[in-house]
Design an enzyme around this catalytic site. Sequence first.
Site, PDB file in Angstrom:
ATOM      1  N   ASP A   1      33.158 -18.150 -33.293  1.00  0.00           N
ATOM      2  CA  ASP A   1      32.712 -17.685 -31.984  1.00  0.00           C
ATOM      3  C   ASP A   1      32.550 -18.827 -30.981  1.00  0.00           C
ATOM      4  OD1 ASP A   1      30.497 -18.063 -34.009  1.00  0.00           O
ATOM      5  OD2 ASP A   1      29.304 -18.113 -32.174  1.00  0.00           O
TER       6      ASP A   1
ATOM      7  N   LYS B   1      21.031 -16.147 -41.113  1.00  0.00           N
ATOM      8  CA  LYS B   1      21.611 -17.492 -41.032  1.00  0.00           C
ATOM      9  C   LYS B   1      20.666 -18.338 -40.201  1.00  0.00           C
ATOM     10  CE  LYS B   1      25.312 -19.915 -38.557  1.00  0.00           C
ATOM     11  NZ  LYS B   1      26.319 -19.722 -37.496  1.00  0.00           N
TER      12      LYS B   1
ATOM     13  N   TYR C   1      17.446 -19.261 -34.878  1.00  0.00           N
ATOM     14  CA  TYR C   1      17.230 -20.713 -34.882  1.00  0.00           C
ATOM     15  C   TYR C   1      15.973 -21.085 -34.097  1.00  0.00           C
ATOM     16  CZ  TYR C   1      22.211 -20.574 -36.038  1.00  0.00           C
ATOM     17  OH  TYR C   1      23.419 -20.286 -36.611  1.00  0.00           O
TER      18      TYR C   1
END
Length: 283
Positions: free
Chosen positions: A27, A178, A147
Amino acid sequence: MLRTGKPLRLRRLSLAGDDRHLFVPLDHSVSDGPVVPTDQWDDLLRALVTGGADGIIVHKGRARALPPDILQNCALVVHLSASTACSADVDAKVLVGDVEEAVRLGADAVSVHVNIGSDTEGQQLADLGAVARSCDTWGIPLISMIYPRGPRIENPRDPALLAHLVNVAADLGADMVKTSVTLPLDRMAEVVAHSPIPVLAAGGPPDGSDLIEYGAAVMAAGCAGLAVGRRIFSSPSPASLVSRLAAVVHGTNADRAGRAGSANEQTNSMDMTNYSTFVAGVV
């Protein structure tokens, strides 16, 4: 008992059927610019499949243009979030697609990016929750890319902080998460121990060291897999690197190792145009 298609799609996200995963995010063409020249795109995809990637992650426009034969042995994950490096706030993510679109494109899963600690954290969390609801409706797995990024983050490698983040992803409906890795790497075990869903280690080693050793370390810490993009697609031999990482992620035995070695030797001597006919005998 009535069941949706989610368990079937989750199974397709692990080629070996061991609930471990090697994903290659592509991406970056939205966030940072072209991954490879256009005339090399299909060759790159074939290399990733040949090497044994469990899935690729692309935006919906790329998914529309995929030659149907390429992904016979590789899952398709459609990424629903976007931002660019030119933005006034690079940590802000917006939804640019939806689950229904991804299903029409043949996706096996979707992914959503959330930056905890950013100025737009609230909207990103709302988007994650809304996509999770839609995923349940359509029976499609959700990967949360979450994140610690933004002005409120002091130590993005803190195990306690990362344990918090993976729980945010799980509590809002993600099927796997992730995220960044701890420093030192062995403290990822603390993050995994607190996560109710599988944890995928993002990227490569923070210090730029050996990618295979990094993969072995995070798998030893209990991670369910890796999601590595730039270090793979910028490699001079993506198929070979993916094959080595797949062996780390899924484990190996003498027979598998022998077949992987043979595959690498043949791959190095083959034209990229022959990859599609070679895949079935490798993966």
